[in-house]
Design a protein around this motif. Structure first.
Motif, mmCIF file in Angstrom:
data_model
loop_
_atom_site.group_PDB
_atom_site.id
_atom_site.type_symbol
_atom_site.label_atom_id
_atom_site.label_comp_id
_atom_site.label_asym_id
_atom_site.label_seq_id
_atom_site.Cartn_x
_atom_site.Cartn_y
_atom_site.Cartn_z
ATOM 1 N N ALA A 38 1.883 -3.216 3.087
ATOM 2 C CA ALA A 38 0.615 -3.847 2.866
ATOM 3 C C ALA A 38 -0.553 -2.801 2.881
ATOM 4 O O ALA A 38 -0.576 -1.858 3.612
ATOM 5 C CB ALA A 38 0.238 -4.948 3.742
ATOM 6 N N THR A 39 -1.642 -2.995 1.901
ATOM 7 C CA THR A 39 -2.694 -2.046 2.151
ATOM 8 C C THR A 39 -3.758 -2.826 3.098
ATOM 9 O O THR A 39 -3.457 -3.876 3.631
ATOM 10 C CB THR A 39 -3.527 -2.228 0.750
ATOM 11 N N ASP A 40 -4.590 -1.887 3.568
ATOM 12 C CA ASP A 40 -5.689 -2.401 4.459
ATOM 13 C C ASP A 40 -6.664 -3.554 3.991
ATOM 14 O O ASP A 40 -7.066 -3.199 2.845
ATOM 15 C CB ASP A 40 -6.387 -1.237 5.070
ATOM 16 N N PRO A 41 -6.645 -4.831 4.683
ATOM 17 C CA PRO A 41 -7.180 -5.608 4.209
ATOM 18 C C PRO A 41 -8.848 -5.291 4.035
ATOM 19 O O PRO A 41 -9.522 -5.051 4.944
ATOM 20 C CB PRO A 41 -7.073 -6.955 5.064
ATOM 21 N N GLN A 42 -9.688 -5.335 2.685
ATOM 22 C CA GLN A 42 -10.782 -5.047 2.538
ATOM 23 C C GLN A 42 -11.387 -6.324 2.043
ATOM 24 O O GLN A 42 -11.153 -6.725 1.176
ATOM 25 C CB GLN A 42 -11.104 -3.918 1.413
ATOM 26 N N ALA A 55 11.778 0.328 -7.700
ATOM 27 C CA ALA A 55 10.607 -0.163 -8.038
ATOM 28 C C ALA A 55 9.831 -0.859 -6.662
ATOM 29 O O ALA A 55 10.313 -1.104 -5.875
ATOM 30 C CB ALA A 55 10.590 -1.116 -9.265
ATOM 31 N N GLN A 56 8.258 -0.912 -6.963
ATOM 32 C CA GLN A 56 7.907 -1.953 -5.870
ATOM 33 C C GLN A 56 7.269 -3.098 -6.929
ATOM 34 O O GLN A 56 6.525 -3.028 -7.563
ATOM 35 C CB GLN A 56 6.542 -1.121 -5.295
ATOM 36 N N LEU A 57 7.472 -4.322 -6.138
ATOM 37 C CA LEU A 57 6.813 -5.422 -6.500
ATOM 38 C C LEU A 57 5.415 -5.547 -5.752
ATOM 39 O O LEU A 57 5.350 -5.610 -4.405
ATOM 40 C CB LEU A 57 7.541 -6.613 -6.462
ATOM 41 N N ALA A 58 4.275 -5.692 -6.454
ATOM 42 C CA ALA A 58 2.675 -5.619 -5.823
ATOM 43 C C ALA A 58 2.222 -7.078 -5.747
ATOM 44 O O ALA A 58 1.923 -7.618 -7.065
ATOM 45 C CB ALA A 58 2.203 -4.614 -6.365
ATOM 46 N N ILE A 59 2.158 -7.496 -4.992
ATOM 47 C CA ILE A 59 1.465 -9.038 -4.786
ATOM 48 C C ILE A 59 0.123 -8.949 -4.066
ATOM 49 O O ILE A 59 -0.072 -8.589 -2.933
ATOM 50 C CB ILE A 59 2.369 -10.011 -3.966
ATOM 51 N N GLU A 60 -0.876 -9.416 -4.978
ATOM 52 C CA GLU A 60 -2.241 -9.320 -4.528
ATOM 53 C C GLU A 60 -2.373 -10.582 -3.539
ATOM 54 O O GLU A 60 -1.894 -11.720 -3.412
ATOM 55 C CB GLU A 60 -3.209 -9.476 -5.728
ATOM 56 N N SER A 61 -3.298 -10.204 -2.420
ATOM 57 C CA SER A 61 -3.422 -11.200 -1.652
ATOM 58 C C SER A 61 -3.843 -12.547 -2.116
ATOM 59 O O SER A 61 -3.390 -13.830 -1.555
ATOM 60 C CB SER A 61 -4.511 -11.182 -0.433
#
Length: 185
Positions: A38-42, A55-61
């Protein structure tokens, strides 16, 4: 909306290129080990990356709760269909689940080490029974805006695998993880 998608893609490219991800967990998929980041919650916004085969499945918050709810529905149907397949000695079948995951970004690295991102991708998982073994699969070709095509394969072969992934897909858990990490800096 197009500007937002472009910004998210640039953010994803930057994050993946700079390694600005926090490992939130690992899971086993049909005997193979993968990670979830996960990316840092901004401002409460972040991206969860589920590694799959190449591959990477990217799910937005904003889509995470919907993704998790859909995965839970797929899990429940998987249990039902698996029991039916076992009771009826079905050794081969392919059947589409009646659910579609919310839109996500899909990213992968080319052989020339270029990051390719396809946006607004929707997947409908498939229930497979092959040689008596059951699995949930996403097995689709995805094409990027640059006409790069990648076969995306994501398999889950047991209820335990579903449960492991579901345990990581929680916004509060991700926020707490980053808060704890930031306290240690």
């Amino acid at each position: 909306m197009k500007k937002l998608c472009t910004a998210l893609i640039l953010c994803l490219v930057s994050i993946m290129a700079q390694g600005q991800l926090e490992l939130i967990g690992a899971y086993t998929s049909c005997g193979h080990q993968f990670q979830i980041y996960a990316t840092d919650p901004q401002n409460g916004n972040f991206i969860v990356l589920i590694n799959t085969n190449g591959a990477q499945l990217a799910i937005e918050s904003e889509n995470l709760a919907h993704f998790k709810d859909t995965l839970l529905l797929v899990r429940e149907k998987y249990v039902e269909w698996k029991e039916t397949a076992e009771e009826n000695n079905i050794s081969e079948i392919k059947k589409e689940f009646p659910y579609t995951f919310p839109k996500m970004l899909v990213g992968w690295w080319t052989k020339s080490e270029e990051l390719v991102v396809a946006e607004d991708i929707y997947f409908t998982p498939i229930f497979y029974v092959h040689e008596g073994k059951c699995s949930m699969a996403i097995n689709n070709d995805v094409t990027s805006p640059k006409n790069e095509t990648k076969r995306i394969v994501w398999l889950l072969c047991s209820v335990e695998e579903f449960d492991k992934i579901l345990s990581y897909l929680d916004a509060e858990t991700i926020n707490r993880l980053y808060q704890a990490r930031n306290l240690l800096k």
